[in-house]
Write an enzyme that holds these catalytic residues in place. Sequence first.
Site, PDB file in Angstrom:
ATOM      1  N   SER A   6       0.849  -1.191   0.000  1.00  0.00           N
ATOM      2  CA  SER A   6       0.000   0.000   0.000  1.00  0.00           C
ATOM      3  C   SER A   6       0.885   1.241   0.000  1.00  0.00           C
ATOM      4  O   SER A   6       1.701   1.438   0.912  1.00  0.00           O
ATOM      5  CB  SER A   6      -0.894   0.017   1.234  1.00  0.00           C
ATOM      6  N   HIS A  31      -1.110  -1.273  -4.403  1.00  0.00           N
ATOM      7  CA  HIS A  31      -2.375  -0.931  -3.750  1.00  0.00           C
ATOM      8  C   HIS A  31      -2.414   0.589  -3.544  1.00  0.00           C
ATOM      9  O   HIS A  31      -1.529   1.164  -2.903  1.00  0.00           O
ATOM     10  CB  HIS A  31      -2.477  -1.675  -2.424  1.00  0.00           C
ATOM     11  N   ASP A  33      -4.551   3.697  -2.203  1.00  0.00           N
ATOM     12  CA  ASP A  33      -5.634   4.053  -1.276  1.00  0.00           C
ATOM     13  C   ASP A  33      -6.125   5.474  -1.518  1.00  0.00           C
ATOM     14  O   ASP A  33      -5.364   6.431  -1.354  1.00  0.00           O
ATOM     15  CB  ASP A  33      -5.138   3.925   0.168  1.00  0.00           C
ATOM     16  N   MET A  35      -8.688   8.363  -0.336  1.00  0.00           N
ATOM     17  CA  MET A  35      -9.512   8.779   0.814  1.00  0.00           C
ATOM     18  C   MET A  35      -9.989  10.206   0.606  1.00  0.00           C
ATOM     19  O   MET A  35      -9.237  11.040   0.077  1.00  0.00           O
ATOM     20  CB  MET A  35      -8.693   8.684   2.100  1.00  0.00           C
ATOM     21  N   HIS A  64      -8.213   1.270  -4.330  1.00  0.00           N
ATOM     22  CA  HIS A  64      -9.148   1.070  -3.211  1.00  0.00           C
ATOM     23  C   HIS A  64      -9.797   2.415  -2.917  1.00  0.00           C
ATOM     24  O   HIS A  64      -9.173   3.296  -2.333  1.00  0.00           O
ATOM     25  CB  HIS A  64      -8.357   0.532  -2.005  1.00  0.00           C
ATOM     26  N   MET A  66     -11.996   4.816  -0.981  1.00  0.00           N
ATOM     27  CA  MET A  66     -12.681   5.097   0.284  1.00  0.00           C
ATOM     28  C   MET A  66     -13.279   6.487   0.126  1.00  0.00           C
ATOM     29  O   MET A  66     -12.827   7.454   0.758  1.00  0.00           O
ATOM     30  CB  MET A  66     -11.680   5.016   1.439  1.00  0.00           C
ATOM     31  N   MET A 135     -11.599  -5.757   4.920  1.00  0.00           N
ATOM     32  CA  MET A 135     -10.818  -4.874   5.786  1.00  0.00           C
ATOM     33  C   MET A 135     -10.586  -5.541   7.140  1.00  0.00           C
ATOM     34  O   MET A 135     -11.532  -6.023   7.775  1.00  0.00           O
ATOM     35  CB  MET A 135     -11.566  -3.553   6.025  1.00  0.00           C
ATOM     36  N   GLY A 140      -9.075   4.216   6.768  1.00  0.00           N
ATOM     37  CA  GLY A 140      -8.745   5.621   6.994  1.00  0.00           C
ATOM     38  C   GLY A 140      -7.273   5.887   7.278  1.00  0.00           C
ATOM     39  O   GLY A 140      -6.781   6.965   6.972  1.00  0.00           O
ATOM     40  N   PHE A 141      -6.591   4.912   7.840  1.00  0.00           N
ATOM     41  CA  PHE A 141      -5.205   5.148   8.229  1.00  0.00           C
ATOM     42  C   PHE A 141      -4.367   3.889   8.059  1.00  0.00           C
ATOM     43  O   PHE A 141      -4.878   2.776   8.262  1.00  0.00           O
ATOM     44  CB  PHE A 141      -5.130   5.594   9.703  1.00  0.00           C
ATOM     45  N   GLY A 142      -3.102   4.081   7.738  1.00  0.00           N
ATOM     46  CA  GLY A 142      -2.153   2.976   7.755  1.00  0.00           C
ATOM     47  C   GLY A 142      -1.669   2.729   9.161  1.00  0.00           C
ATOM     48  O   GLY A 142      -1.919   3.538  10.079  1.00  0.00           O
ATOM     49  N   GLY A 143      -1.000   1.623   9.370  1.00  0.00           N
ATOM     50  CA  GLY A 143      -0.332   1.364  10.639  1.00  0.00           C
ATOM     51  C   GLY A 143      -1.236   1.019  11.807  1.00  0.00           C
ATOM     52  O   GLY A 143      -0.815   1.122  12.961  1.00  0.00           O
ATOM     53  N   ASP A 173      -6.838  -6.439   3.899  1.00  0.00           N
ATOM     54  CA  ASP A 173      -6.207  -5.117   3.977  1.00  0.00           C
ATOM     55  C   ASP A 173      -6.293  -4.564   5.389  1.00  0.00           C
ATOM     56  O   ASP A 173      -7.388  -4.343   5.916  1.00  0.00           O
ATOM     57  CB  ASP A 173      -6.945  -4.186   2.994  1.00  0.00           C
ATOM     58  N   GLY A 175      -3.215  -3.877   8.778  1.00  0.00           N
ATOM     59  CA  GLY A 175      -2.501  -4.490   9.897  1.00  0.00           C
ATOM     60  C   GLY A 175      -1.870  -5.836   9.589  1.00  0.00           C
ATOM     61  O   GLY A 175      -1.478  -6.563  10.510  1.00  0.00           O
ATOM     62  N   GLY A 195       1.081  -2.167   4.062  1.00  0.00           N
ATOM     63  CA  GLY A 195       1.649  -0.830   3.954  1.00  0.00           C
ATOM     64  C   GLY A 195       2.858  -0.693   4.843  1.00  0.00           C
ATOM     65  O   GLY A 195       4.000  -0.798   4.397  1.00  0.00           O
TER      66      GLY A 195
END
Length: 230
Positions: A6, A31, A33, A35, A64, A66, A135, A140-143, A173, A175, A195
């Site tokens: 990602s 990938h 993302d 948003m 992807h 969002m 999901m 909304g957020f990586g990590g 997708d 974690g 990611g």
Amino acid sequence: MRIAPSLLSADFARLGAEVAAVIDAGADLIHFDVMDNHYVPNLTVGPLVCQAIKPWATVPIDVHLMVKPVDALIPMFAQAGAAIISFHPEASEHVDRTLQLIRSHGVKAGLVLNPATPLNVLDHVLDQLDLVLLMSVNPGFGGQRFIESALPKIEAVRRRIDACGRDIWLEVDGGVNADNVARVAGAGADTLVAGSAVFTGGRYADAIRTLRERAVAGRAPAPTSEATHA
Ligand code: DX5
Ligand code: ZN
């Protein structure tokens, strides 16, 4: 087993070089993302940036979305070089129409299920899907930390896909990392977004190799003919 880094965790000031580097390191997909600060509380990139990385992307770009609403962006991402476009059913007034729109542009279509989205959104559209994106974090957020209840959900979607007999990818997708990837693949995922697990640390080839090896090792063995007839 496909690994899809990602770009959310890439260096956005050097995006083309980052795309080239992860492909060189073994990425099967990129990938991407998107948003909108409306459907999700974050804002990233649009079709212009997809078009800008396209010359660097010698593997398919997996978009992807969002965003809400989704339909107006689909022709733009198709033109910008997307190979796959996935969206969240909550973000479309007419899921069937949006799927048809994606496919009318010759792009593969995916539906994305949030952690709390029930599987029945798949009931009447499996025949139009090329991909189900599950999901394992809230978008909304990586990590973020992997949500464990995604595992039985992956198994359930795997059963539905196998029962329908079509070649639908099952992508997970959020974690995904070296510690949980074997369980994610064992539950039935065949395409893994990562990611922070790829980009953090800077050793892309090592990270992708580890994810792939552990995923392959964790993958549930195909039933033997003996087991099938037992
Ligand atoms: C989350 C995005 C994911 C995310 C993955 O909304 O859809 O693609 O960036 O990042 P990690 O692997 O760090 O959870
Ligand atoms: Zn994503």
